[in-house]
Scaffold this active site. Sequence first.
Site, PDB file in Angstrom:
ATOM      1  CG  ASP A 110      -2.000   0.869   1.313  1.00 54.13           C
ATOM      2  OD1 ASP A 110      -2.804   0.900   0.378  1.00 54.13           O
ATOM      3  OD2 ASP A 110      -2.089   1.621   2.310  1.00 54.13           O
ATOM      4  CE  LYS A 138      -5.121  -1.393  -1.389  1.00 56.35           C
ATOM      5  NZ  LYS A 138      -5.820  -0.782  -0.250  1.00 56.35           N
ATOM      6  NE  ARG A 172      -6.170 -11.694   9.873  1.00 57.29           N
ATOM      7  CZ  ARG A 172      -5.376 -10.676   9.553  1.00 57.29           C
ATOM      8  NH1 ARG A 172      -4.821 -10.618   8.366  1.00 57.29           N
ATOM      9  NH2 ARG A 172      -5.137  -9.716  10.427  1.00 57.29           N
TER      10      ARG A 172
HETATM   11  P1  IMP Z   1       1.902  -0.463   3.770  1.00 54.63           P
HETATM   12  O1  IMP Z   1       2.962  -0.416   4.823  1.00 54.63           O
HETATM   13  O2  IMP Z   1       1.104   0.826   3.751  1.00 54.63           O
HETATM   14  O3  IMP Z   1       2.394  -0.848   2.399  1.00 54.63           O
HETATM   15  O4  IMP Z   1       0.849  -1.497   4.258  1.00 54.63           O
HETATM   16  C1  IMP Z   1       0.900  -2.790   3.978  1.00 54.63           C
HETATM   17  C2  IMP Z   1      -0.030  -3.542   4.899  1.00 54.63           C
HETATM   18  O5  IMP Z   1      -1.274  -2.848   5.114  1.00 54.63           O
HETATM   19  C3  IMP Z   1      -0.404  -4.836   4.239  1.00 54.63           C
HETATM   20  O6  IMP Z   1       0.530  -5.841   4.542  1.00 54.63           O
HETATM   21  C4  IMP Z   1      -1.768  -5.093   4.810  1.00 54.63           C
HETATM   22  O7  IMP Z   1      -1.645  -5.751   6.060  1.00 54.63           O
HETATM   23  C5  IMP Z   1      -2.361  -3.732   5.048  1.00 54.63           C
HETATM   24  N1  IMP Z   1      -3.240  -3.334   3.933  1.00 54.63           N
HETATM   25  C6  IMP Z   1      -3.027  -2.370   3.026  1.00 54.63           C
HETATM   26  N2  IMP Z   1      -4.045  -2.290   2.148  1.00 54.63           N
HETATM   27  C7  IMP Z   1      -4.918  -3.246   2.520  1.00 54.63           C
HETATM   28  C8  IMP Z   1      -6.184  -3.682   1.989  1.00 54.63           C
HETATM   29  O8  IMP Z   1      -6.730  -3.180   1.007  1.00 54.63           O
HETATM   30  N3  IMP Z   1      -6.777  -4.702   2.664  1.00 54.63           N
HETATM   31  C9  IMP Z   1      -6.232  -5.316   3.743  1.00 54.63           C
HETATM   32  N4  IMP Z   1      -5.059  -4.944   4.256  1.00 54.63           N
HETATM   33  C10 IMP Z   1      -4.409  -3.914   3.654  1.00 54.63           C
END
Ligand code: IMP
Length: 186
Positions: A110, A138, A172
């Site tokens: 994300d 994303k 999940r």
């Molecule tokens: P980042 O550090 O912002 O890249 O977040 C990554 C983590 O956020 C992932 O490993 C997920 O656990 C959670 N996450 C981000 N987007 C989603 C989503 O659309 N659904 C569920 N979990 C998400």
Amino acid sequence: MDNECLDSGSFKLLITELQIRHRTKQLAVKIADDYRGKDLVIVSILKGAFMFAADLLRRLYYLGIEPDLDFMRVFSYGKGDKSGGRIEIKLDVSLELKDRSVLVVDDIVDSGKTLLHTKEHILAMGAKEVKSCVLLDKPSRRECDFNPDYVGFIIPDKFVVGYGMDYAERYRYLPFITVVDTSGSK
Ligand code: IMP
Ligand code: MG
């Protein structure tokens, strides 16, 4: 009757079980080509990547790749549908990673902060190389300079659940991936 359920109301089916299976197989072929003959450790990020990692490892086995396996639990703070800016390692790897090739497997990128931090952490443990494989990406949400090496599906800026991924710890168990409308529950 592939995944008809949960395709109504706040849920919209995004990726079917069959699509996940096909894509995982393709990713495994690419990973097997890249890691054949190397001393590979797969580090799966809990909890979200548990299903993807399990399926990927089984595919890799049929391609002759038999990596060691370890787990990390990495929290990016914020409950619900926003991953926060603060990162904390709640469970660290227990295997020796020095001079080994590590492939971090996660559910979704994300902002990119979780995997960027995880990669730096593993490199600091002396790993020879660290790459990452995610089922979903994303890219429009990225907040740091991080791009995964293997990506299953690029998806739009929607909150998804299923196949390991949760919304406040729910869903999940779903064998497919569905978009959930979180606007009414914050
Ligand atoms: P980042 O550090 O912002 O890249 O977040 C990554 C983590 O956020 C992932 O490993 C997920 O656990 C959670 N996450 C981000 N987007 C989603 C989503 O659309 N659904 C569920 N979990 C998400
Ligand atoms: Mg996660």
